[in-house]
Design a protein around this motif. Structure first.
Motif, PDB file in Angstrom:
ATOM      1  N   LYS A  39       0.841  -1.193   0.000  1.00  0.00           N
ATOM      2  CA  LYS A  39       0.000   0.000   0.000  1.00  0.00           C
ATOM      3  C   LYS A  39       0.879   1.247   0.000  1.00  0.00           C
ATOM      4  O   LYS A  39       1.811   1.381   0.790  1.00  0.00           O
ATOM      5  CB  LYS A  39      -0.896   0.007   1.247  1.00  0.00           C
ATOM      6  N   VAL A  40       0.551   2.194  -0.902  1.00  0.00           N
ATOM      7  CA  VAL A  40       1.304   3.444  -0.976  1.00  0.00           C
ATOM      8  C   VAL A  40       0.353   4.598  -1.259  1.00  0.00           C
ATOM      9  O   VAL A  40      -0.788   4.396  -1.686  1.00  0.00           O
ATOM     10  CB  VAL A  40       2.368   3.395  -2.102  1.00  0.00           C
ATOM     11  N   LEU A  41       0.850   5.813  -1.015  1.00  0.00           N
ATOM     12  CA  LEU A  41       0.119   7.018  -1.391  1.00  0.00           C
ATOM     13  C   LEU A  41       0.736   7.635  -2.638  1.00  0.00           C
ATOM     14  O   LEU A  41       0.052   8.177  -3.484  1.00  0.00           O
ATOM     15  CB  LEU A  41       0.115   8.030  -0.239  1.00  0.00           C
ATOM     16  N   GLY A  42       2.024   7.583  -2.747  1.00  0.00           N
ATOM     17  CA  GLY A  42       2.722   8.099  -3.907  1.00  0.00           C
ATOM     18  C   GLY A  42       4.206   7.847  -3.740  1.00  0.00           C
ATOM     19  O   GLY A  42       4.824   8.401  -2.841  1.00  0.00           O
ATOM     20  N   THR A  43       4.790   7.024  -4.583  1.00  0.00           N
ATOM     21  CA  THR A  43       6.182   6.644  -4.410  1.00  0.00           C
ATOM     22  C   THR A  43       6.615   5.823  -5.600  1.00  0.00           C
ATOM     23  O   THR A  43       5.851   5.610  -6.539  1.00  0.00           O
ATOM     24  CB  THR A  43       6.354   5.823  -3.113  1.00  0.00           C
ATOM     25  N   SER A  44       7.857   5.341  -5.570  1.00  0.00           N
ATOM     26  CA  SER A  44       8.327   4.412  -6.604  1.00  0.00           C
ATOM     27  C   SER A  44       8.972   3.221  -5.913  1.00  0.00           C
ATOM     28  O   SER A  44       9.709   3.381  -4.942  1.00  0.00           O
ATOM     29  CB  SER A  44       9.314   5.096  -7.549  1.00  0.00           C
ATOM     30  N   PHE A  45       8.675   2.032  -6.424  1.00  0.00           N
ATOM     31  CA  PHE A  45       9.139   0.821  -5.761  1.00  0.00           C
ATOM     32  C   PHE A  45       9.052  -0.358  -6.720  1.00  0.00           C
ATOM     33  O   PHE A  45       8.319  -0.323  -7.715  1.00  0.00           O
ATOM     34  CB  PHE A  45       8.300   0.522  -4.515  1.00  0.00           C
ATOM     35  N   TYR A  46       9.828  -1.394  -6.428  1.00  0.00           N
ATOM     36  CA  TYR A  46       9.790  -2.653  -7.171  1.00  0.00           C
ATOM     37  C   TYR A  46       8.965  -3.673  -6.397  1.00  0.00           C
ATOM     38  O   TYR A  46       9.016  -3.719  -5.169  1.00  0.00           O
ATOM     39  CB  TYR A  46      11.192  -3.236  -7.346  1.00  0.00           C
ATOM     40  N   VAL A  47       8.239  -4.503  -7.143  1.00  0.00           N
ATOM     41  CA  VAL A  47       7.580  -5.674  -6.556  1.00  0.00           C
ATOM     42  C   VAL A  47       7.957  -6.874  -7.407  1.00  0.00           C
ATOM     43  O   VAL A  47       7.860  -6.824  -8.638  1.00  0.00           O
ATOM     44  CB  VAL A  47       6.047  -5.519  -6.511  1.00  0.00           C
ATOM     45  N   ARG A  48       8.412  -7.931  -6.745  1.00  0.00           N
ATOM     46  CA  ARG A  48       8.734  -9.177  -7.447  1.00  0.00           C
ATOM     47  C   ARG A  48       7.942 -10.313  -6.807  1.00  0.00           C
ATOM     48  O   ARG A  48       8.051 -10.538  -5.612  1.00  0.00           O
ATOM     49  CB  ARG A  48      10.226  -9.494  -7.357  1.00  0.00           C
ATOM     50  N   GLU A 103      10.900  -3.580  -2.915  1.00  0.00           N
ATOM     51  CA  GLU A 103      12.026  -2.673  -2.705  1.00  0.00           C
ATOM     52  C   GLU A 103      11.570  -1.245  -2.952  1.00  0.00           C
ATOM     53  O   GLU A 103      10.952  -0.959  -3.981  1.00  0.00           O
ATOM     54  CB  GLU A 103      13.184  -3.008  -3.646  1.00  0.00           C
ATOM     55  N   VAL A 104      11.879  -0.354  -2.031  1.00  0.00           N
ATOM     56  CA  VAL A 104      11.435   1.033  -2.145  1.00  0.00           C
ATOM     57  C   VAL A 104      12.560   1.910  -2.696  1.00  0.00           C
ATOM     58  O   VAL A 104      13.695   1.854  -2.210  1.00  0.00           O
ATOM     59  CB  VAL A 104      10.961   1.571  -0.784  1.00  0.00           C
ATOM     60  N   PRO A 163      13.005   4.473   1.593  1.00  0.00           N
ATOM     61  CA  PRO A 163      13.921   4.273   0.463  1.00  0.00           C
ATOM     62  C   PRO A 163      15.162   3.458   0.815  1.00  0.00           C
ATOM     63  O   PRO A 163      15.719   3.571   1.908  1.00  0.00           O
ATOM     64  CB  PRO A 163      14.294   5.705   0.076  1.00  0.00           C
ATOM     65  N   ASN A 164      15.576   2.640  -0.138  1.00  0.00           N
ATOM     66  CA  ASN A 164      16.747   1.757  -0.051  1.00  0.00           C
ATOM     67  C   ASN A 164      16.528   0.568   0.872  1.00  0.00           C
ATOM     68  O   ASN A 164      17.470  -0.173   1.163  1.00  0.00           O
ATOM     69  CB  ASN A 164      17.998   2.528   0.374  1.00  0.00           C
TER      70      ASN A 164
END
Length: 343
Positions: A190-199, A210-211, A235-236
């Motif tokens: 769950k996010v509001l606004g961001t960038s991330f990987y999902v595998r 990974e955020v 992040p990271n």
């Protein structure tokens, strides 16, 4: 069958060899119309071709002449029966048999109701390169090869939900009023606004998130209604959910990236001239958003003279450790540095 759920259950039972005799005959009569063998791994294009073939068969049946060697009353009944079956199958295909079969473990009590299939887009990346998908809210998804994304053409009023199989990079437009949910087999991000990987790869029996920027919370799908926010990532940082053991393990991403820029909006520099290592590590913590600890506080006074601006984080740490005859270890979400000290 009057719903995709009923048809999906029946087809699944058939494929697993658990149908009754009457159910088996019904499924085989459906597929006899199009000379296809029942299976559940159709692609979206195959389903469309199946539906087209089905309706062509219906049309040919509908135009049979009345002087065939069957009584007209029986012929009328048979046509009605077969056309009804075919129409049911076509309707169910259009409504999303594939969607149901691929998502039987979705719990409607904990995950909001799925949009109807007429509102759902299914994107399969069968190429060897990532493909970019633009969502209606301005968010983008970079879908990795051999992955699939299911998303509504129009999001609900109070949330944004997509389903992922495989791997993707999400860059989500910020909208506090409409949280963004990425649903995999057993985990919700769950996010509001961001960038991330999902595998999410079935073969590895684990799901990774990974955020890159922003903040997300990751939790088991079945615990979505609990007050526990799950694992909160910045992040990271990353989390791995082991689907067999049902537990999360947090850690750091393979290649941490700087998260802030200098006042001039340029990337931070890491050029030092006899700077105390404690000061250097404080700057690394601030820029990368990662906790770095010294095993021995006395190491913080050791000087560092080097320009490590262009080096990735872990190479930076290798250079720092070389000056104190030491080493670093990643322990969960913290980096621990130990060493003998400096001359």
């Amino acid at each position: 069958m009057k719903s995709r759920k009923a048809f999906g259950k029946l087809l699944q039972k058939y494929l697993e060899g658990k149908c009754s005799e009457s159910e088996r005959q019904l499924v085989e009569q459906w597929y006899e119309l199009i000379d296809e063998a029942p299976r559940q791994d159709y692609t979206e294009k195959e389903w469309e071709a199946l539906e087209y073939k089905l309706w062509r068969k219906i049309e040919s049946e509908s135009f049979e002449t009345a002087d065939e060697s069957i009584e007209s009353s029986k012929l009328g009944f048979w046509r009605t029966y077969r056309t009804g079956i075919a129409a049911s199958v076509a309707l169910l295909i259009g409504a999303g048999v594939w969607w149901y079969l691929g998502n039987q473990d979705t719990n409607p009590a904990t995950i909001a109701t799925q949009p109807t299939q007429s509102e759902i887009a299914i994107q399969d990346n069968t190429s060897s390169k990532p493909i970019k998908i633009d969502l209606e809210d301005g968010s983008t998804v970079t879908l990795s090869p051999h992955s699939q994304l299911q998303y509504p053409n129009h999001f609900a009023a109070n949330k944004r939900e997509v389903q992922l199989r495989g791997e993707a990079l999400f860059e989500v437009s910020k909208d506090p009023e409409k949280p963004f949910y990425v649903i995999t087999n057993e985990v919700v991000t769950k996010v509001l606004g961001t960038s991330f990987y999902v595998r999410s790869v079935d073969a590895t029996k684990k799901i990774e998130v990974e955020v890159i920027t922003g903040k997300v919370s990751v939790y088991e799908k079945e615990k979505v209604n609990n007050e526990n926010p799950g694992v909160v990532l910045t992040p990271n940082h990353k989390v791995t959910f082991f689907t067999v053991e049902k537990h999360f393990i947090t850690g750091l991403v393979e290649k941490p990236l700087p998260q802030i820029k200098s006042i001039s909006k340029k990337p931070e520099t890491f050029e030092f001239d006899d700077a105390p290592i404690g000061e250097v590590l404080n700057k690394l913590e601030r820029v990368y958003g990662i906790d770095i600890e010294l095993e021995n506080d006395k190491l913080s006074t050791c000087p560092l003279t080097a320009d490590i601006t262009q080096q990735p984080l872990y190479t930076k740490l290798d250079i720092i450790c070389a000056t104190i005859n030491g080493k670093y270890e990643v322990k969960g979400t913290t980096i621990l540095i130990s060493g003998k000290g400096c001359e």
